[in-house]
Design a protein around this motif. Sequence first.
Motif, mmCIF file in Angstrom:
data_model
loop_
_atom_site.group_PDB
_atom_site.id
_atom_site.type_symbol
_atom_site.label_atom_id
_atom_site.label_comp_id
_atom_site.label_asym_id
_atom_site.label_seq_id
_atom_site.Cartn_x
_atom_site.Cartn_y
_atom_site.Cartn_z
ATOM 1 N N PHE A 68 0.826 -1.214 0.000
ATOM 2 C CA PHE A 68 0.000 0.000 0.000
ATOM 3 C C PHE A 68 0.855 1.256 0.000
ATOM 4 C CE2 PHE A 68 -3.285 -2.927 1.647
ATOM 5 C CZ PHE A 68 -4.364 -2.542 0.866
ATOM 6 N N THR A 69 2.018 1.201 0.631
ATOM 7 C CA THR A 69 2.838 2.414 0.704
ATOM 8 C C THR A 69 3.463 2.757 -0.633
ATOM 9 O OG1 THR A 69 4.280 0.889 1.873
ATOM 10 C CG2 THR A 69 3.568 2.839 3.067
ATOM 11 N N VAL A 70 3.735 1.746 -1.438
ATOM 12 C CA VAL A 70 4.432 2.004 -2.704
ATOM 13 C C VAL A 70 3.444 2.222 -3.848
ATOM 14 C CG1 VAL A 70 6.003 0.973 -4.400
ATOM 15 C CG2 VAL A 70 6.439 0.693 -1.957
ATOM 16 N N SER A 71 2.314 1.537 -3.795
ATOM 17 C CA SER A 71 1.399 1.528 -4.939
ATOM 18 C C SER A 71 0.821 2.913 -5.220
ATOM 19 C CB SER A 71 0.257 0.544 -4.666
ATOM 20 O OG SER A 71 -0.642 0.554 -5.745
ATOM 21 N N SER A 72 0.687 3.224 -6.511
ATOM 22 C CA SER A 72 0.033 4.464 -6.931
ATOM 23 C C SER A 72 -0.544 4.234 -8.322
ATOM 24 C CB SER A 72 1.062 5.609 -6.946
ATOM 25 O OG SER A 72 0.457 6.787 -7.428
ATOM 26 N N VAL A 73 -1.831 4.517 -8.467
ATOM 27 C CA VAL A 73 -2.478 4.298 -9.772
ATOM 28 C C VAL A 73 -3.112 5.607 -10.247
ATOM 29 C CG1 VAL A 73 -2.936 1.831 -9.418
ATOM 30 C CG2 VAL A 73 -4.589 3.531 -8.606
ATOM 31 N N ASP A 74 -3.200 5.775 -11.567
ATOM 32 C CA ASP A 74 -3.752 7.029 -12.068
ATOM 33 C C ASP A 74 -5.181 6.856 -12.567
ATOM 34 O OD1 ASP A 74 -3.565 5.763 -14.472
ATOM 35 O OD2 ASP A 74 -1.740 6.801 -15.101
ATOM 36 N N ALA A 75 -5.765 7.960 -12.961
ATOM 37 C CA ALA A 75 -7.191 7.978 -13.326
ATOM 38 C C ALA A 75 -7.476 7.075 -14.520
ATOM 39 C CB ALA A 75 -7.643 9.408 -13.623
ATOM 40 N N ASP A 76 -6.528 6.994 -15.452
ATOM 41 C CA ASP A 76 -6.748 6.117 -16.612
ATOM 42 C C ASP A 76 -6.913 4.673 -16.168
ATOM 43 O OD1 ASP A 76 -6.537 8.259 -18.224
ATOM 44 O OD2 ASP A 76 -4.417 7.911 -18.775
ATOM 45 N N THR A 77 -6.129 4.303 -15.165
ATOM 46 C CA THR A 77 -6.164 2.907 -14.710
ATOM 47 C C THR A 77 -7.537 2.552 -14.156
ATOM 48 O OG1 THR A 77 -3.843 3.170 -14.140
ATOM 49 C CG2 THR A 77 -4.956 1.196 -13.324
ATOM 50 N N TRP A 78 -8.059 3.389 -13.255
ATOM 51 C CA TRP A 78 -9.363 2.996 -12.697
ATOM 52 C C TRP A 78 -10.486 3.130 -13.714
ATOM 53 C CZ3 TRP A 78 -7.072 7.118 -9.640
ATOM 54 C CH2 TRP A 78 -7.708 8.375 -9.710
ATOM 55 N N ASP A 190 2.180 15.910 -11.205
ATOM 56 C CA ASP A 190 2.224 15.697 -12.643
ATOM 57 C C ASP A 190 0.987 14.973 -13.138
ATOM 58 O OD1 ASP A 190 2.966 13.731 -10.964
ATOM 59 O OD2 ASP A 190 4.435 12.781 -12.304
ATOM 60 N N GLY A 191 0.190 15.693 -13.860
ATOM 61 C CA GLY A 191 -0.878 15.095 -14.666
ATOM 62 C C GLY A 191 -1.931 14.335 -13.915
ATOM 63 N N GLY A 192 -2.845 15.030 -13.313
ATOM 64 C CA GLY A 192 -4.091 14.427 -12.879
ATOM 65 C C GLY A 192 -4.027 13.693 -11.556
ATOM 66 N N PRO A 193 -5.189 13.317 -11.047
ATOM 67 C CA PRO A 193 -5.302 12.699 -9.724
ATOM 68 C C PRO A 193 -4.751 11.275 -9.711
ATOM 69 C CG PRO A 193 -7.417 12.680 -10.836
ATOM 70 C CD PRO A 193 -6.499 13.439 -11.728
ATOM 71 N N ARG A 194 -4.319 10.864 -8.542
ATOM 72 C CA ARG A 194 -3.837 9.507 -8.358
ATOM 73 C C ARG A 194 -4.491 8.907 -7.112
ATOM 74 N NH1 ARG A 194 0.402 8.775 -11.838
ATOM 75 N NH2 ARG A 194 0.855 6.743 -10.949
ATOM 76 N N ALA A 195 -4.492 7.596 -7.054
ATOM 77 C CA ALA A 195 -4.998 6.896 -5.864
ATOM 78 C C ALA A 195 -4.006 5.795 -5.534
ATOM 79 C CB ALA A 195 -6.383 6.313 -6.119
ATOM 80 N N THR A 196 -4.226 5.105 -4.421
ATOM 81 C CA THR A 196 -3.292 4.053 -4.027
ATOM 82 C C THR A 196 -3.629 2.739 -4.737
ATOM 83 O OG1 THR A 196 -3.130 5.127 -1.887
ATOM 84 C CG2 THR A 196 -2.260 2.892 -2.050
ATOM 85 N N VAL A 197 -4.885 2.373 -4.678
ATOM 86 C CA VAL A 197 -5.322 1.118 -5.308
ATOM 87 C C VAL A 197 -6.670 1.357 -5.968
ATOM 88 C CG1 VAL A 197 -4.132 -0.431 -3.693
ATOM 89 C CG2 VAL A 197 -6.448 0.359 -3.173
ATOM 90 N N VAL A 198 -7.086 0.389 -6.778
ATOM 91 C CA VAL A 198 -8.441 0.405 -7.322
ATOM 92 C C VAL A 198 -9.206 -0.741 -6.629
ATOM 93 C CG1 VAL A 198 -9.874 0.391 -9.399
ATOM 94 C CG2 VAL A 198 -7.465 1.101 -9.530
ATOM 95 N N ALA A 199 -10.330 -0.372 -5.976
ATOM 96 C CA ALA A 199 -11.150 -1.385 -5.308
ATOM 97 C C ALA A 199 -12.166 -1.918 -6.305
ATOM 98 C CB ALA A 199 -11.851 -0.770 -4.098
#
Lengths: 360, 229
Positions: A68-78, A190-199
């Motif tokens: 959880f500490t390392v993971s980062s996903v962007d809006a395209d991913t979810w 850089d470029g848009g919102p990010r989240a940690t994971v996609v539920a």
Amino acid sequence: MFVAWRDLRFAKGRFVLMGAVVVLITVLVGLVSGLTAGLARANTSAITDLPADHLAFARPVDGEDVSFTVSSVDADTWAAWERVPGVTTAEPLGIVTTRAQADGRTASVSAFGVQPGSGLAPSPAQVRDGAVVLSTAAADELDARTGDTVTVAGRDLRVTDVARDASYSHTPVVWTSLDDFQQLSRGDGDGGPRATVVALTTTPAADLVAADTELGTTTVSRDDALSAIGSFTSENGSLQLMRGFLFAISALVIGAFFTVWTIQRSGDIAVLKALGASTGYLLRDALGQAVVLLGLGTVAGTAVAVAAGAALGSAVPFVLDFATVAGPALIMIALGVAGAALSIRRITSVDPLTALGSAR
Amino acid sequence: MSLHLTDVTLTYPDGGARLIALDDVTLHVPAGTITALVGPSGSGKSSLLAVAATLISPDSGQVVIAGTDTTGMSRNRLTELRRTRIGMVFQQPNLLPSLTAIEQLQVMAHLDGRAPRGARGRALELLEAVGLTGQADRRPHELSGGQRQRINIARALMNEPAVLLVDEPTSALDQERGAAILDLITTLTHRQGAATVLVTHDRSHLTAVDQVVEIHDGRLRTPVASGAP
Ligand SMILES: Nc1ncnc2c1ncn2[C@@H]1O[C@H](COP(=O)(O)OP(=O)(O)OP(=O)(O)O)[C@@H](O)[C@H]1O
Ligand SMILES: [Mg+2]
């Protein structure tokens, strides 16, 4: 169990002593079990209670596990996950551990950033930009109520609700909007919102492996995701090891006790055999005795553990439910009986002929 | 309801060779009679008793207990036979320390799958026969040696055995008590119609029995004396 009952009463001292050992080990096992469950709960409840069956992490670098500490996903991913066939919902979840303050009180909290209206938060309608929903533990620690203002990582947020209890990595959870989460986690560079994971909520039809390959993620079930919480695996592992050792110790101690006991009464066993007792009769008798000893000891020990757990109250994380109480008790009895059975086995090799001798 | 040993030979391993403990022994004990077995130490008395009790299977020969040939019987069947047809009076009383006097007898019914409570009447009867009605609720450590030995005898009779095997029952007792015990065995043997074998060192016992056999180095000698008129 004719002779065994009477032996229990006749050799009271010995059996009480052994029973006391069983009681003490059971108390210890009960306390460690409650603590294990309690700590696990404090570490993971916010994840285990998520209304999602899988979590998609950013694919870790080769050889590392998801975290959880390392993971980062962007809006395209979810957005892409949402379109995967068989995936019912795919919602971004940002997690960051930070500090919260209210009226001079400070607490470490885990901020869960979700999209406004998302079912990942307990009261979806109350999660808005500039607002925060507190878990009950967070509200307690900050002494905050609905309508108060709480400063989370330097940003003032209005408390719109105090909802269910949730805890992550031993800190209480607060829910914020995903936009506010960007500020809290100091991302948004850089470029848009990010989240940690996609539920994700999925149906069995979803091909998660193919989607992972395509989207550059690693998806694990919600329960497997617990090991992605930094301390969980080592903490839980050492407590489980402790529990395992206690089980092993109790089985060995019971085994040793019944070995000595069986050797001591091998003269009586020889007499009974000479008188026509079948080996099955003698084994049933002895095993029944072990079950009585273990049953009484375990019930008493579990009762003490439950009482102690209740007395500890909220001072320590301690979970008292059927699984944490009855589970270990049953394992204690099962392992104890197994240990006793191994030692009682020597009944089969007692020679009735020895009863004929002039001296036993 | 008698005991028949026919051509029984028993050997024990003895280094490389075999030691012959019973050498072609034939013995018939009719129901309701006592046979005294005498002989020097090491002559095979206990071995004969053990064979008759089905605790050892002989190398050859036949052991017939109350009409049942035990040759080739399974261990379970032998155990059952011991439980239902054979009474054992051990040299030492061998009572179970946690059981009261009456329970020592009741356990015999329990071994046989019957309710100990149902056997209470029979147990009290036997305790009366051995003169221990007042001691029914005492444990072995609260009884004298002679009292223990009498319970040992009563226990052997609990399941109404066809064959009663008695190994030196008086060796731990003084002369007077020994005589009383022997009296008891004689009376009960006649009353129950059991076929009794009594191992004894005590020559004074020999006048009270129906048949005396002497054993030397595993061989039976023709009856040397008989107390029967
Ligand atoms: N389990 C055994 N293994 C080997 N030899 C044995 C065993 N039991 C007995 N013997 C031997 O068999 C012979 C007969 O022994 P047994 O015990 O039948 O004698 P006994 O007449 O009962 O003697 P005692 O009067 O001393 O009790 C003895 O030489 C003895 O050493
Ligand atoms: Mg002997």
